[in-house]
Write a protein that holds these residues in place. Sequence first.
Motif, mmCIF file in Angstrom:
data_model
loop_
_atom_site.group_PDB
_atom_site.id
_atom_site.type_symbol
_atom_site.label_atom_id
_atom_site.label_comp_id
_atom_site.label_asym_id
_atom_site.label_seq_id
_atom_site.Cartn_x
_atom_site.Cartn_y
_atom_site.Cartn_z
ATOM 1 N N UNK A 55 0.844 -1.192 0.000
ATOM 2 C CA UNK A 55 0.000 0.000 0.000
ATOM 3 C C UNK A 55 0.875 1.236 0.000
ATOM 4 N N UNK A 56 0.306 2.317 -0.538
ATOM 5 C CA UNK A 56 0.992 3.602 -0.513
ATOM 6 C C UNK A 56 0.869 4.246 0.852
ATOM 7 N N UNK A 57 1.327 5.477 0.948
ATOM 8 C CA UNK A 57 1.314 6.172 2.232
ATOM 9 C C UNK A 57 0.476 7.435 2.241
ATOM 10 N N UNK A 79 3.670 3.258 -6.783
ATOM 11 C CA UNK A 79 2.448 4.055 -6.763
ATOM 12 C C UNK A 79 2.868 5.514 -6.662
ATOM 13 N N UNK A 80 2.333 6.335 -7.570
ATOM 14 C CA UNK A 80 2.596 7.775 -7.539
ATOM 15 C C UNK A 80 1.253 8.475 -7.379
ATOM 16 N N UNK A 81 1.187 9.446 -6.481
ATOM 17 C CA UNK A 81 -0.053 10.168 -6.222
ATOM 18 C C UNK A 81 0.165 11.652 -6.479
ATOM 19 N N UNK A 87 6.048 6.634 -4.148
ATOM 20 C CA UNK A 87 5.995 6.535 -2.695
ATOM 21 C C UNK A 87 6.780 5.321 -2.214
ATOM 22 N N UNK A 88 7.269 5.401 -0.989
ATOM 23 C CA UNK A 88 7.818 4.224 -0.343
ATOM 24 C C UNK A 88 6.626 3.379 0.065
ATOM 25 N N UNK A 89 6.565 2.143 -0.429
ATOM 26 C CA UNK A 89 5.394 1.303 -0.192
ATOM 27 C C UNK A 89 5.569 0.456 1.054
#
Length: 142
Positions: A55-57, A79-81, A87-89
């Motif tokens: 999961x992302x943060x 994952x990029x938001x 992100x560090x997953x």
Amino acid sequence: MKVSALDENGVVLGYGGAAATDAALWGVYIREVSGSYYFAMSARKTNGGAYSTVRGNTVLTSGAWYYVTYSTNGSAWKIRVNGATAETLTNVLGTNTGDWIGDVTPTTPDKSEIGGVYAGGAYSSVNFWHGTLDEVRLSNVE
């Protein structure tokens, strides 16, 4: 994408198989952890195999729009938001395998879905995602 409701395990994009139990599947979804919601990825490569989930943060807010990309280089998911660097997953189950749709081998028939997942020979009634998607793109470019 706009998250209309924060649903535990709401699948944004899913791919699954028809095995009666423990079907192979792959998906990007919303994951709930201790009352907070995050973008996540998960895969189980074979029927009855072990899950790998990350999961992302970025903590999600209902009603907010997010520009999100999910990608893999074949050995790790990213994952990029909102245009930020990857992100560090956080590993939730197993490891960050980077498995992609083509790495998953469900039993026939298999189905790809937006907003839900087909697994165990039926559409899951508890994993529907509630939101709006705009400008969806699937690509082989990371």
